[in-house]
Design a protein around this motif. Sequence first.
Motif, mmCIF file in Angstrom:
data_model
loop_
_atom_site.group_PDB
_atom_site.id
_atom_site.type_symbol
_atom_site.label_atom_id
_atom_site.label_comp_id
_atom_site.label_asym_id
_atom_site.label_seq_id
_atom_site.Cartn_x
_atom_site.Cartn_y
_atom_site.Cartn_z
ATOM 1 N N LEU A 104 0.877 -1.162 0.000
ATOM 2 C CA LEU A 104 0.000 0.000 0.000
ATOM 3 C C LEU A 104 0.916 1.214 0.000
ATOM 4 N N VAL A 105 0.843 1.983 -1.080
ATOM 5 C CA VAL A 105 1.761 3.091 -1.292
ATOM 6 C C VAL A 105 0.962 4.382 -1.431
ATOM 7 N N GLN A 106 1.432 5.420 -0.779
ATOM 8 C CA GLN A 106 0.745 6.711 -0.863
ATOM 9 C C GLN A 106 1.302 7.502 -2.047
ATOM 10 N N ALA A 107 0.398 8.122 -2.818
ATOM 11 C CA ALA A 107 0.799 8.909 -3.987
ATOM 12 C C ALA A 107 -0.371 9.802 -4.397
ATOM 13 N N ASN A 108 -0.138 10.627 -5.419
ATOM 14 C CA ASN A 108 -1.190 11.503 -5.935
ATOM 15 C C ASN A 108 -1.857 10.954 -7.185
ATOM 16 N N ASP A 109 -1.154 10.076 -7.923
ATOM 17 C CA ASP A 109 -1.728 9.459 -9.114
ATOM 18 C C ASP A 109 -1.041 8.110 -9.354
ATOM 19 N N VAL A 110 -1.500 7.386 -10.355
ATOM 20 C CA VAL A 110 -1.001 6.037 -10.609
ATOM 21 C C VAL A 110 0.478 6.049 -10.988
ATOM 22 N N LYS A 111 0.888 6.995 -11.815
ATOM 23 C CA LYS A 111 2.301 7.055 -12.221
ATOM 24 C C LYS A 111 3.190 7.298 -11.008
ATOM 25 N N GLU A 112 2.791 8.213 -10.145
ATOM 26 C CA GLU A 112 3.566 8.488 -8.938
ATOM 27 C C GLU A 112 3.580 7.264 -8.010
ATOM 28 N N ALA A 113 2.462 6.534 -7.949
ATOM 29 C CA ALA A 113 2.392 5.313 -7.140
ATOM 30 C C ALA A 113 3.365 4.266 -7.683
ATOM 31 N N PHE A 114 3.450 4.130 -9.012
ATOM 32 C CA PHE A 114 4.412 3.211 -9.632
ATOM 33 C C PHE A 114 5.839 3.632 -9.281
ATOM 34 N N ASP A 115 6.120 4.929 -9.418
ATOM 35 C CA ASP A 115 7.465 5.436 -9.105
ATOM 36 C C ASP A 115 7.801 5.215 -7.621
ATOM 37 N N ASN A 116 6.819 5.443 -6.730
ATOM 38 C CA ASN A 116 7.047 5.236 -5.302
ATOM 39 C C ASN A 116 7.282 3.758 -4.986
ATOM 40 N N THR A 117 6.568 2.880 -5.697
ATOM 41 C CA THR A 117 6.773 1.436 -5.516
ATOM 42 C C THR A 117 8.181 1.058 -5.974
ATOM 43 N N MET A 118 8.629 1.600 -7.088
ATOM 44 C CA MET A 118 9.996 1.346 -7.564
ATOM 45 C C MET A 118 11.017 1.854 -6.544
ATOM 46 N N GLU A 119 10.747 3.005 -5.947
ATOM 47 C CA GLU A 119 11.630 3.571 -4.924
ATOM 48 C C GLU A 119 11.739 2.635 -3.718
ATOM 49 N N VAL A 120 10.602 2.097 -3.296
ATOM 50 C CA VAL A 120 10.563 1.179 -2.156
ATOM 51 C C VAL A 120 11.326 -0.108 -2.464
ATOM 52 N N MET A 121 11.203 -0.585 -3.694
ATOM 53 C CA MET A 121 11.782 -1.876 -4.085
ATOM 54 C C MET A 121 13.211 -1.773 -4.618
ATOM 55 N N LYS A 122 13.781 -0.588 -4.693
ATOM 56 C CA LYS A 122 15.086 -0.412 -5.354
ATOM 57 C C LYS A 122 16.224 -1.205 -4.720
ATOM 58 N N ASP A 123 16.163 -1.463 -3.421
ATOM 59 C CA ASP A 123 17.239 -2.197 -2.761
ATOM 60 C C ASP A 123 16.994 -3.698 -2.700
ATOM 61 N N THR A 124 15.949 -4.165 -3.380
ATOM 62 C CA THR A 124 15.639 -5.596 -3.388
ATOM 63 C C THR A 124 16.710 -6.343 -4.159
ATOM 64 N N MET A 125 17.173 -7.425 -3.573
ATOM 65 C CA MET A 125 18.265 -8.190 -4.192
ATOM 66 C C MET A 125 17.792 -8.986 -5.406
ATOM 67 N N GLY A 126 16.588 -9.539 -5.352
ATOM 68 C CA GLY A 126 16.108 -10.392 -6.436
ATOM 69 C C GLY A 126 15.379 -9.613 -7.511
ATOM 70 N N ASP A 127 14.986 -10.350 -8.545
ATOM 71 C CA ASP A 127 14.222 -9.749 -9.633
ATOM 72 C C ASP A 127 12.763 -9.622 -9.229
ATOM 73 N N PHE A 128 12.102 -8.610 -9.762
ATOM 74 C CA PHE A 128 10.681 -8.406 -9.494
ATOM 75 C C PHE A 128 10.057 -7.644 -10.652
ATOM 76 N N THR A 129 8.754 -7.747 -10.744
ATOM 77 C CA THR A 129 7.981 -6.938 -11.686
ATOM 78 C C THR A 129 6.821 -6.319 -10.915
ATOM 79 N N ILE A 130 6.251 -5.276 -11.482
ATOM 80 C CA ILE A 130 5.079 -4.634 -10.894
ATOM 81 C C ILE A 130 3.957 -4.739 -11.924
ATOM 82 N N PRO A 131 3.177 -5.832 -11.875
ATOM 83 C CA PRO A 131 2.153 -6.046 -12.888
ATOM 84 C C PRO A 131 0.905 -5.184 -12.716
ATOM 85 N N ALA A 132 0.683 -4.618 -11.523
ATOM 86 C CA ALA A 132 -0.551 -3.831 -11.332
ATOM 87 C C ALA A 132 -0.370 -2.781 -10.246
ATOM 88 N N VAL A 133 -0.919 -1.606 -10.529
ATOM 89 C CA VAL A 133 -1.033 -0.529 -9.551
ATOM 90 C C VAL A 133 -2.433 0.037 -9.723
#
Length: 186
Positions: A104-133
Amino acid sequence: MSATWYECKVKYRKLDEATGVQKMKTEPFLVDAISYTEAEARITEEISAYLTDSDEIKITNIKVANYAEIHPFENSDRWFKSRVSLIALDEESGKERKTNLYLLVQANDVKEAFDNTMEVMKDTMGDFTIPAVSESPIMDVFPYFSGEEDTLERVEKFTVLKDSAPINVHMDEALEMEDILTAEAE
């Protein structure tokens, strides 16, 4: 200790900004709690702070929310549910395995929510995708600790509640039999 989030649907009288008339609304809120009972008490306390003494609230539903993590961001006013697929390689079969988790990510619109999710996940060691926001109906989130507490009162209250939660005690049958045999021998 990881947080357990409860989604609480609350029915209360709210001022409709478009018409200026108060209407009954049912809105979902998220609260961090140890049990359903505590979730009910906490959401009642949190929502009552925004209402007058004559206003009543009714909690219509409480359920455990399936969010792995909650990420508030400054200057954002809406909550978005991001589905993140963690990708792992199954060594036996050689196939990719995906495990979904929801943020659950706080943002003003879907694009910002995607960017915030990428920011949160940036230090993840494994591979990931974001199929839905998608925008979440959650109106507000009430964590147990927001980091703004001035006193230890809330920490003490949390500790008392945590200590009162039942502990699942597993009986070791071998030790139990040994105790019985020792008692009989004496």
